[in-house]
Design a protein around this motif. Structure first.
Motif, PDB file in Angstrom:
ATOM      1  N   GLY A   1      10.898  34.801  -2.818  1.00 23.83           N
ATOM      2  CA  GLY A   1      12.041  34.451  -3.666  1.00 23.83           C
ATOM      3  C   GLY A   1      12.026  33.045  -4.219  1.00 23.83           C
ATOM      4  N   PHE A   2      10.971  32.304  -3.962  1.00 22.54           N
ATOM      5  CA  PHE A   2      11.008  30.884  -4.328  1.00 22.54           C
ATOM      6  C   PHE A   2      11.037  30.669  -5.842  1.00 22.54           C
TER       7      PHE A   2
ATOM      8  N   THR B   1      11.781  25.603 -15.648  1.00 29.52           N
ATOM      9  CA  THR B   1      12.214  26.240 -14.405  1.00 29.52           C
ATOM     10  C   THR B   1      11.757  27.689 -14.294  1.00 29.52           C
ATOM     11  N   SER B   2      11.078  28.181 -15.316  1.00 29.54           N
ATOM     12  CA  SER B   2      10.506  29.525 -15.278  1.00 29.54           C
ATOM     13  C   SER B   2       9.406  29.596 -16.328  1.00 29.54           C
ATOM     14  N   GLY B   3       8.641  30.667 -16.301  1.00 31.34           N
ATOM     15  CA  GLY B   3       7.583  30.839 -17.288  1.00 31.34           C
ATOM     16  C   GLY B   3       6.222  30.417 -16.766  1.00 31.34           C
ATOM     17  N   PRO B   4       5.205  30.448 -17.617  1.00 36.03           N
ATOM     18  CA  PRO B   4       3.827  30.185 -17.203  1.00 36.03           C
ATOM     19  C   PRO B   4       3.616  28.820 -16.548  1.00 36.03           C
ATOM     20  N   GLU B   5       4.242  27.761 -17.089  1.00 30.86           N
ATOM     21  CA  GLU B   5       4.058  26.423 -16.513  1.00 30.86           C
ATOM     22  C   GLU B   5       4.602  26.361 -15.089  1.00 30.86           C
ATOM     23  N   TRP B   6       5.778  26.943 -14.912  1.00 28.69           N
ATOM     24  CA  TRP B   6       6.384  26.973 -13.584  1.00 28.69           C
ATOM     25  C   TRP B   6       5.537  27.804 -12.624  1.00 28.69           C
ATOM     26  N   ASP B   7       5.114  28.971 -13.065  1.00 26.62           N
ATOM     27  CA  ASP B   7       4.319  29.849 -12.214  1.00 26.62           C
ATOM     28  C   ASP B   7       3.022  29.165 -11.776  1.00 26.62           C
ATOM     29  N   LYS B   8       2.426  28.395 -12.658  1.00 26.41           N
ATOM     30  CA  LYS B   8       1.188  27.686 -12.324  1.00 26.41           C
ATOM     31  C   LYS B   8       1.435  26.629 -11.250  1.00 26.41           C
ATOM     32  N   MET B   9       2.538  25.884 -11.383  1.00 27.93           N
ATOM     33  CA  MET B   9       2.869  24.876 -10.380  1.00 27.93           C
ATOM     34  C   MET B   9       3.082  25.516  -9.015  1.00 27.93           C
TER      35      MET B   9
ATOM     36  N   SER C   1      19.053  22.693 -17.855  1.00 26.41           N
ATOM     37  CA  SER C   1      19.661  23.268 -19.048  1.00 26.41           C
ATOM     38  C   SER C   1      18.632  24.077 -19.829  1.00 26.41           C
ATOM     39  N   LYS C   2      18.960  25.312 -20.099  1.00 26.86           N
ATOM     40  CA  LYS C   2      18.154  26.192 -20.948  1.00 26.86           C
ATOM     41  C   LYS C   2      16.697  26.275 -20.503  1.00 26.86           C
ATOM     42  N   GLY C   3      16.517  26.450 -19.208  1.00 28.06           N
ATOM     43  CA  GLY C   3      15.180  26.653 -18.677  1.00 28.06           C
ATOM     44  C   GLY C   3      14.360  25.406 -18.477  1.00 28.06           C
ATOM     45  N   LYS C   4      14.975  24.242 -18.613  1.00 27.99           N
ATOM     46  CA  LYS C   4      14.266  22.981 -18.426  1.00 27.99           C
ATOM     47  C   LYS C   4      15.030  22.101 -17.449  1.00 27.99           C
ATOM     48  N   ALA C   5      14.300  21.343 -16.635  1.00 26.57           N
ATOM     49  CA  ALA C   5      14.931  20.451 -15.661  1.00 26.57           C
ATOM     50  C   ALA C   5      14.375  19.040 -15.790  1.00 26.57           C
ATOM     51  N   GLU C   6      15.240  18.069 -15.525  1.00 26.40           N
ATOM     52  CA  GLU C   6      14.851  16.663 -15.476  1.00 26.40           C
ATOM     53  C   GLU C   6      15.479  16.048 -14.235  1.00 26.40           C
ATOM     54  N   GLN C   7      14.702  15.233 -13.534  1.00 26.53           N
ATOM     55  CA  GLN C   7      15.183  14.534 -12.352  1.00 26.53           C
ATOM     56  C   GLN C   7      15.057  13.031 -12.565  1.00 26.53           C
ATOM     57  N   TYR C   8      16.065  12.304 -12.084  1.00 25.23           N
ATOM     58  CA  TYR C   8      16.087  10.845 -12.216  1.00 25.23           C
ATOM     59  C   TYR C   8      16.439  10.237 -10.870  1.00 25.23           C
ATOM     60  N   LEU C   9      15.862   9.059 -10.615  1.00 24.02           N
ATOM     61  CA  LEU C   9      16.187   8.311  -9.407  1.00 24.02           C
ATOM     62  C   LEU C   9      16.322   6.845  -9.779  1.00 24.02           C
ATOM     63  N   ASN C  10      17.516   6.311  -9.515  1.00 20.41           N
ATOM     64  CA  ASN C  10      17.818   4.914  -9.846  1.00 20.41           C
ATOM     65  C   ASN C  10      17.522   4.598 -11.308  1.00 20.41           C
ATOM     66  N   GLY C  11      17.901   5.548 -12.173  1.00 21.10           N
ATOM     67  CA  GLY C  11      17.772   5.361 -13.609  1.00 21.10           C
ATOM     68  C   GLY C  11      16.394   5.645 -14.173  1.00 21.10           C
ATOM     69  N   LYS C  12      15.432   6.021 -13.342  1.00 23.56           N
ATOM     70  CA  LYS C  12      14.071   6.302 -13.804  1.00 23.56           C
ATOM     71  C   LYS C  12      13.765   7.792 -13.701  1.00 23.56           C
ATOM     72  N   LYS C  13      13.171   8.348 -14.740  1.00 22.08           N
ATOM     73  CA  LYS C  13      12.812   9.762 -14.705  1.00 22.08           C
ATOM     74  C   LYS C  13      11.670   9.968 -13.713  1.00 22.08           C
ATOM     75  N   THR C  14      11.873  10.901 -12.794  1.00 23.38           N
ATOM     76  CA  THR C  14      10.848  11.174 -11.783  1.00 23.38           C
ATOM     77  C   THR C  14      10.219  12.553 -11.932  1.00 23.38           C
TER      78      THR C  14
END
Length: 246
Positions: free
Chosen positions: A218-219, A199-207, A181-194
């Motif tokens: 295109g990645f 999803t874009s910008g300097p932080e993403w480009d660095k990763m 949502s709005k350029g940010k992503a969160e992932q969870y597995l079995n109720g725990k944030k992983t």
């Protein structure tokens, strides 16, 4: 005489009440006028438990899925590899996805998003980031990469898990959740944030620059695209898949 007394009393009462009224009006209103409450889309079932309607093999839209990806006990089951990734007919931008998965012993798969189905990209992972599906105990990927960034639930090869080792063992069902949502992503597995990331910008480009995807044309470049279930050659199951657009 009585009339004057009543009037004086009334005036005194008004004088006492008036400051309180004005103070109440001066208090800030916590609700911003003209700003509607945020609304989320309705949940949409992506798998009816019986057919693969709404899905196709990557780069083969409109063709029925006739082998290897099958429906088995109310789950989508990859019986053996070599057919290609299964992708949604529809594309999604901002969304919340819930899905359950189970991997075979020694198995590897993934849930890939924002996939661009252009023939110049031969695989879904050339454009779409991946939420890893893995048997952490037996598959070598769990010990490769950096700081566990290839273990189940991680943002594959890009970010070490916020909560390590949240996955259940091979053969057991895991419940995953992905929110974009709005350029940010969160992932969870079995109720725990992983995972949590831009999803874009300097932080993403660095990763990306520090990952195996460095220099890939295109990645991670698309803000919308198909969802994909990966054919990595190993048996894997998916069920209870639903999504709502945000």
């Amino acid at each position: 005489m009585n009339y004057l007394r009543v009037s004086a009393a009334a005036l005194l009462a008004l004088a006492l009440i008036a400051p309180n009224t004005n103070a109440a009006e001066a208090k800030p209103n916590p609700v911003k006028s003209g700003e509607p409450a945020a609304r989320k889309g309705k949940w949409e079932t992506l798998f009816d438990g019986k057919t693969l309607t709404g899905w196709h093999i990557y780069l083969k839209p409109g063709q029925p899925v006739t082998e290897k990806w099958v429906v088995d006990d109310n789950a989508i089951h990859l019986t053996q590899g070599g057919i290609g990734d299964l992708v949604t007919d529809k594309e999604y931008g901002d969304f919340e996805l819930e899905i359950e998965w189970k991997i075979a012993e020694g198995g590897n798969s993934g849930i890939i998003f924002h996939v661009n189905e252009d023939p110049k990209f031969k695989a879904t992972y050339q454009t779409g980031p991946e939420m890893q599906v893995l048997d952490n105990e037996r598959h070598p990927d769990a010990k490769q990469g950096r700081d566990g960034n290839r273990t189940a639930g991680s943002l594959y090869d890009l970010q070490k898990p916020v909560t390590p080792m949240a996955a259940k063992p091979a053969g057991e069902w895991n419940k995953a959740r992905l929110v974009i949502s709005k350029g940010k992503a969160e992932q969870y597995l079995n109720g725990k944030k992983t995972a949590e990331y831009q999803t874009s910008g300097p932080e993403w480009d660095k990763m990306v620059a520090e990952s195996k995807f460095k220099g890939w044309e295109g990645f991670g470049k698309y803000s919308a695209g198909h969802l994909a279930l990966q054919d990595h050659g190993n048996k894997v199951w998916f069920r209870n898949i639903r999504i709502r657009e945000l």
